[in-house]
Design a protein around this motif. Structure first.
Motif, PDB file in Angstrom:
ATOM      1  N   LEU A  68      67.499   9.681  38.612  1.00 25.54           N
ATOM      2  CA  LEU A  68      67.402  10.353  39.911  1.00 25.54           C
ATOM      3  C   LEU A  68      65.970  10.326  40.429  1.00 25.54           C
ATOM      4  CD1 LEU A  68      69.746  13.463  39.545  1.00 25.54           C
ATOM      5  CD2 LEU A  68      70.072  11.468  40.981  1.00 25.54           C
ATOM      6  N   PHE A  69      65.032  10.574  39.524  1.00 26.73           N
ATOM      7  CA  PHE A  69      63.627  10.494  39.951  1.00 26.73           C
ATOM      8  C   PHE A  69      63.289   9.070  40.407  1.00 26.73           C
ATOM      9  CE2 PHE A  69      62.740  14.181  36.892  1.00 26.73           C
ATOM     10  CZ  PHE A  69      62.807  15.110  37.919  1.00 26.73           C
ATOM     11  N   GLY A  70      63.856   8.074  39.717  1.00 33.35           N
ATOM     12  CA  GLY A  70      63.630   6.691  40.106  1.00 33.35           C
ATOM     13  C   GLY A  70      64.178   6.379  41.486  1.00 33.35           C
ATOM     14  N   ILE A  71      65.386   6.898  41.772  1.00 31.04           N
ATOM     15  CA  ILE A  71      65.990   6.670  43.091  1.00 31.04           C
ATOM     16  C   ILE A  71      65.155   7.340  44.178  1.00 31.04           C
ATOM     17  CG2 ILE A  71      68.013   7.148  44.520  1.00 31.04           C
ATOM     18  CD1 ILE A  71      69.698   6.962  41.952  1.00 31.04           C
ATOM     19  N   THR A  72      64.732   8.574  43.915  1.00 36.17           N
ATOM     20  CA  THR A  72      63.919   9.298  44.900  1.00 36.17           C
ATOM     21  C   THR A  72      62.609   8.560  45.167  1.00 36.17           C
ATOM     22  OG1 THR A  72      64.865  11.408  44.153  1.00 36.17           O
ATOM     23  CG2 THR A  72      62.833  11.515  45.420  1.00 36.17           C
ATOM     24  N   ALA A  73      61.962   8.085  44.085  1.00 33.57           N
ATOM     25  CA  ALA A  73      60.699   7.358  44.256  1.00 33.57           C
ATOM     26  C   ALA A  73      60.912   6.066  45.038  1.00 33.57           C
ATOM     27  CB  ALA A  73      60.090   7.065  42.880  1.00 33.57           C
ATOM     28  N   THR A  74      62.023   5.393  44.798  1.00 35.33           N
ATOM     29  CA  THR A  74      62.332   4.153  45.516  1.00 35.33           C
ATOM     30  C   THR A  74      62.537   4.428  47.003  1.00 35.33           C
ATOM     31  OG1 THR A  74      63.364   3.216  43.532  1.00 35.33           O
ATOM     32  CG2 THR A  74      63.915   2.190  45.637  1.00 35.33           C
ATOM     33  N   ARG A 103      72.383  16.334  46.105  1.00 37.37           N
ATOM     34  CA  ARG A 103      73.593  16.908  45.493  1.00 37.37           C
ATOM     35  C   ARG A 103      73.595  16.683  43.983  1.00 37.37           C
ATOM     36  NH1 ARG A 103      79.168  15.721  44.849  1.00 37.37           N
ATOM     37  NH2 ARG A 103      78.880  13.539  45.434  1.00 37.37           N
ATOM     38  N   LEU A 104      73.148  15.495  43.560  1.00 37.91           N
ATOM     39  CA  LEU A 104      73.091  15.210  42.127  1.00 37.91           C
ATOM     40  C   LEU A 104      72.033  16.069  41.434  1.00 37.91           C
ATOM     41  CD1 LEU A 104      73.538  11.325  42.081  1.00 37.91           C
ATOM     42  CD2 LEU A 104      75.115  13.038  41.159  1.00 37.91           C
ATOM     43  N   HIS A 105      70.895  16.278  42.118  1.00 33.07           N
ATOM     44  CA  HIS A 105      69.871  17.159  41.546  1.00 33.07           C
ATOM     45  C   HIS A 105      70.446  18.560  41.331  1.00 33.07           C
ATOM     46  CE1 HIS A 105      66.136  15.030  41.059  1.00 33.07           C
ATOM     47  NE2 HIS A 105      66.221  14.468  42.268  1.00 33.07           N
ATOM     48  N   HIS A 106      71.224  19.048  42.305  1.00 37.43           N
ATOM     49  CA  HIS A 106      71.838  20.368  42.177  1.00 37.43           C
ATOM     50  C   HIS A 106      72.809  20.399  41.002  1.00 37.43           C
ATOM     51  CE1 HIS A 106      73.636  24.196  43.228  1.00 37.43           C
ATOM     52  NE2 HIS A 106      74.831  23.627  43.274  1.00 37.43           N
ATOM     53  N   LEU A 107      73.619  19.344  40.868  1.00 35.21           N
ATOM     54  CA  LEU A 107      74.562  19.274  39.757  1.00 35.21           C
ATOM     55  C   LEU A 107      73.831  19.275  38.416  1.00 35.21           C
ATOM     56  CD1 LEU A 107      77.317  18.859  38.459  1.00 35.21           C
ATOM     57  CD2 LEU A 107      77.117  16.415  38.946  1.00 35.21           C
ATOM     58  N   VAL A 108      72.759  18.485  38.321  1.00 32.39           N
ATOM     59  CA  VAL A 108      71.988  18.431  37.084  1.00 32.39           C
ATOM     60  C   VAL A 108      71.402  19.809  36.755  1.00 32.39           C
ATOM     61  CG1 VAL A 108      69.861  17.521  36.045  1.00 32.39           C
ATOM     62  CG2 VAL A 108      71.471  15.977  37.166  1.00 32.39           C
ATOM     63  N   HIS A 109      70.872  20.477  37.784  1.00 33.72           N
ATOM     64  CA  HIS A 109      70.326  21.822  37.572  1.00 33.72           C
ATOM     65  C   HIS A 109      71.402  22.771  37.044  1.00 33.72           C
ATOM     66  CE1 HIS A 109      67.990  25.468  38.175  1.00 33.72           C
ATOM     67  NE2 HIS A 109      69.006  25.962  38.861  1.00 33.72           N
ATOM     68  N   GLU A 110      72.601  22.702  37.632  1.00 36.56           N
ATOM     69  CA  GLU A 110      73.696  23.564  37.178  1.00 36.56           C
ATOM     70  C   GLU A 110      74.092  23.230  35.744  1.00 36.56           C
ATOM     71  OE1 GLU A 110      75.850  25.848  40.055  1.00 36.56           O
ATOM     72  OE2 GLU A 110      73.788  26.033  39.374  1.00 36.56           O
ATOM     73  N   LEU A 111      74.159  21.956  35.407  1.00 29.97           N
ATOM     74  CA  LEU A 111      74.512  21.553  34.044  1.00 29.97           C
ATOM     75  C   LEU A 111      73.475  22.030  33.042  1.00 29.97           C
ATOM     76  CD1 LEU A 111      75.761  17.891  34.667  1.00 29.97           C
ATOM     77  CD2 LEU A 111      77.171  19.872  34.062  1.00 29.97           C
ATOM     78  N   LEU A 112      72.206  21.893  33.388  1.00 30.04           N
ATOM     79  CA  LEU A 112      71.151  22.351  32.484  1.00 30.04           C
ATOM     80  C   LEU A 112      71.186  23.863  32.310  1.00 30.04           C
ATOM     81  CD1 LEU A 112      68.190  20.074  33.641  1.00 30.04           C
ATOM     82  CD2 LEU A 112      69.372  20.006  31.431  1.00 30.04           C
ATOM     83  N   THR A 113      71.462  24.568  33.395  1.00 32.87           N
ATOM     84  CA  THR A 113      71.543  26.034  33.308  1.00 32.87           C
ATOM     85  C   THR A 113      72.709  26.454  32.440  1.00 32.87           C
ATOM     86  OG1 THR A 113      70.574  26.240  35.524  1.00 32.87           O
ATOM     87  CG2 THR A 113      71.743  28.159  34.658  1.00 32.87           C
ATOM     88  N   TYR A 114      73.857  25.791  32.647  1.00 28.61           N
ATOM     89  CA  TYR A 114      75.040  26.153  31.854  1.00 28.61           C
ATOM     90  C   TYR A 114      74.840  25.814  30.380  1.00 28.61           C
ATOM     91  CZ  TYR A 114      79.824  26.644  30.303  1.00 28.61           C
ATOM     92  OH  TYR A 114      80.936  27.040  29.624  1.00 28.61           O
ATOM     93  N   GLY A 115      74.172  24.691  30.110  1.00 36.06           N
ATOM     94  CA  GLY A 115      73.980  24.279  28.726  1.00 36.06           C
ATOM     95  C   GLY A 115      72.802  24.928  28.043  1.00 36.06           C
ATOM     96  N   ARG A 116      72.076  25.796  28.749  1.00 37.07           N
ATOM     97  CA  ARG A 116      70.912  26.456  28.172  1.00 37.07           C
ATOM     98  C   ARG A 116      71.314  27.339  27.009  1.00 37.07           C
ATOM     99  NH1 ARG A 116      66.757  30.492  31.465  1.00 37.07           N
ATOM    100  NH2 ARG A 116      65.887  31.553  29.651  1.00 37.07           N
ATOM    101  N   PRO A 117      70.684  27.204  25.851  1.00 35.70           N
ATOM    102  CA  PRO A 117      71.057  28.035  24.704  1.00 35.70           C
ATOM    103  C   PRO A 117      70.709  29.494  24.943  1.00 35.70           C
ATOM    104  CG  PRO A 117      69.074  26.784  24.216  1.00 35.70           C
ATOM    105  CD  PRO A 117      69.595  26.274  25.531  1.00 35.70           C
ATOM    106  N   PRO A 118      71.495  30.433  24.372  1.00 36.60           N
ATOM    107  CA  PRO A 118      71.195  31.858  24.538  1.00 36.60           C
ATOM    108  C   PRO A 118      69.897  32.214  23.822  1.00 36.60           C
ATOM    109  CG  PRO A 118      72.957  31.559  22.952  1.00 36.60           C
ATOM    110  CD  PRO A 118      72.692  30.211  23.547  1.00 36.60           C
ATOM    111  N   GLY A 119      69.378  33.378  24.124  1.00 37.34           N
ATOM    112  CA  GLY A 119      68.147  33.819  23.487  1.00 37.34           C
ATOM    113  C   GLY A 119      67.195  34.435  24.494  1.00 37.34           C
TER     114      GLY A 119
END
Length: 387
Positions: A174-180, A207-223
């Motif tokens: 995604l960063f590559g696409i944005t830079a391009t 939209r993909l950045h938002h999805l990635v953010h949501e996936l990372l948030t959901y997969g974040r370990p508790p603690g």
């Protein structure tokens, strides 16, 4: 109401001492209902255990047909007569199911009916034995639910780790696409010919950045580390962060916080995400000119204090059939929705030892309630089932 007769009729004097001992043994059994039925299925004798299970004393039970202990729908289906017929044909029959006590309450029972015959083979009647399995059944159901919940949690944990890993891998392209795209615009400028394509690509990348953010948030370990803080500042920041969306949707957001609210152990940034997401969801489903309300108050249950935060809107509400699934990952009612908003909210609230529930208001619109324990109070499990 008939007088309560002796549990079993006295045996004739001609019968042996062994018979008398057997009768006393049957009468003394308290953890199982034992009775004798005549060939017509009516009660002839009744022990103390049967009284304890059904609530009928012997005087009330003797003379009653076996069907009096079955539910109306079972009687309509002919279950009592079928059990007697099977016992007569095969010698014995077993059945597990709901039965009814004298007071109308139900209990789950194991029933064994055995045919009794004369030496010449003629049917003399039936013996009936019943055990109350209600407590055992409830325990088994609770154990099964706990095992299912454990399996679901393990699956979600594995899935969270998986999606977090995938999200990390997706970010680099995604960063590559944005830079391009940036390089493309720097090289060819903002020409009218290229603008629609660049705009589409940037929208999809966003939209993909938002999805990635949501996936990372959901997969974040508790603690999460929790510290007692004021909830008011978290709520005000959440309202501020959704201000542009509210103006775009032309929807008013009304925040009302009860004075003197107790502090809540929290990670403020994580809770801001909870209420920002809840308000954003409410705004996206609200009609122009309506109001989204965020109301916060103190609740005291049995001397324990917690904070109730309620977000209500005037939109169409949840589809009733979808309510049991709204906290499932990737399940969304909104076209183009990721389906992680409410699961993330639930996970963060649980990290704060709280609980969250959703529903529809009688007057219309959705309602989401978040419960958080106040400083020094036990976690949400203490309040299971309360509102």
């Amino acid at each position: 109401m008939p007088d309560c007769a002796p549990p079993c009729p006295p045996l004739p004097a001609s019968q042996t001492g062994d018979d008398e001992s057997f009768r006393l043994l049957v009468e003394g059994v308290e953890d199982a209902g034992i009775c004798i039925l005549g060939p017509d299925g009516r009660v002839v004798s009744w022990n103390e255990g049967a009284k304890g299970i059904t609530g009928y004393c012997a005087g009330e039970a003797i003379g009653q047909h076996l069907s009096v202990f079955f539910l109306e729908e079972q009687i309509a289906a002919g279950l009592p007569q079928r059990l007697l017929a099977e016992a007569e044909a095969h010698g014995r029959v077993r059945d597990e199911g709901w039965q009814v006590r004298r007071d109308g309450s139900r209990f789950y029972a194991l029933v064994v009916i055995t045919a009794l015959r004369e030496p010449d083979g003629r049917l003399r009647g039936f013996s009936g034995l019943a055990r109350d399995l209600t407590t055992r059944r409830e325990t088994e159901l609770q154990l099964r639910e706990a095992q299912d919940a454990l399996r679901r949690n393990e699956l979600l944990s594995h899935m969270g780790s998986l999606v977090a890993g995938v999200a990390h891998e997706v970010r680099n392209p995604l960063f590559g696409i944005t830079a391009t795209l940036d390089a493309f615009e720097a090289r060819f400028g903002h020409s009218r010919e290229h603008a629609p394509f660049v705009s589409t690509l940037r929208g999809e990348v966003s939209r993909l950045h938002h999805l990635v953010h949501e996936l990372l948030t959901y997969g974040r370990p508790p603690g999460t580390e929790l510290h007692p803080c004021s909830l008011s500042s978290v709520l005000e920041e959440s309202v501020s962060l959704t201000g542009s969306l509210a103006r775009e949707r032309e929807v008013h957001v009304a925040l009302r916080v009860e004075p003197g609210l107790p502090r809540v152990p929290m990670d403020p940034g994580r809770l801001v995400q909870v209420f920002q997401n809840l308000l954003a969801n409410a705004l996206q489903h609200s009609r122009c000119g309506s109001t989204v309300r965020l109301t916060v108050r103190r609740l005291v249950d049995e001397g324990r204090t917690r904070v109730e935060c309620t977000v209500v809107d005037q939109g169409p509400g949840f589809v009733p059939g979808h309510l049991p699934r709204v906290f499932e990952p990737f399940y969304s009612q909104r076209p183009g929705g990721v389906g992680l908003g409410l699961p993330i909210i639930k996970r963060i609230v649980q990290e704060h030892h709280g609980s969250v529930s959703v529903g529809n208001r009688p007057e219309g619109g959705a309602e989401v309630r978040v419960y958080l324990p106040a400083e020094g109070e036990p976690s949400a499990e203490t309040y299971s089932g309360s509102r």
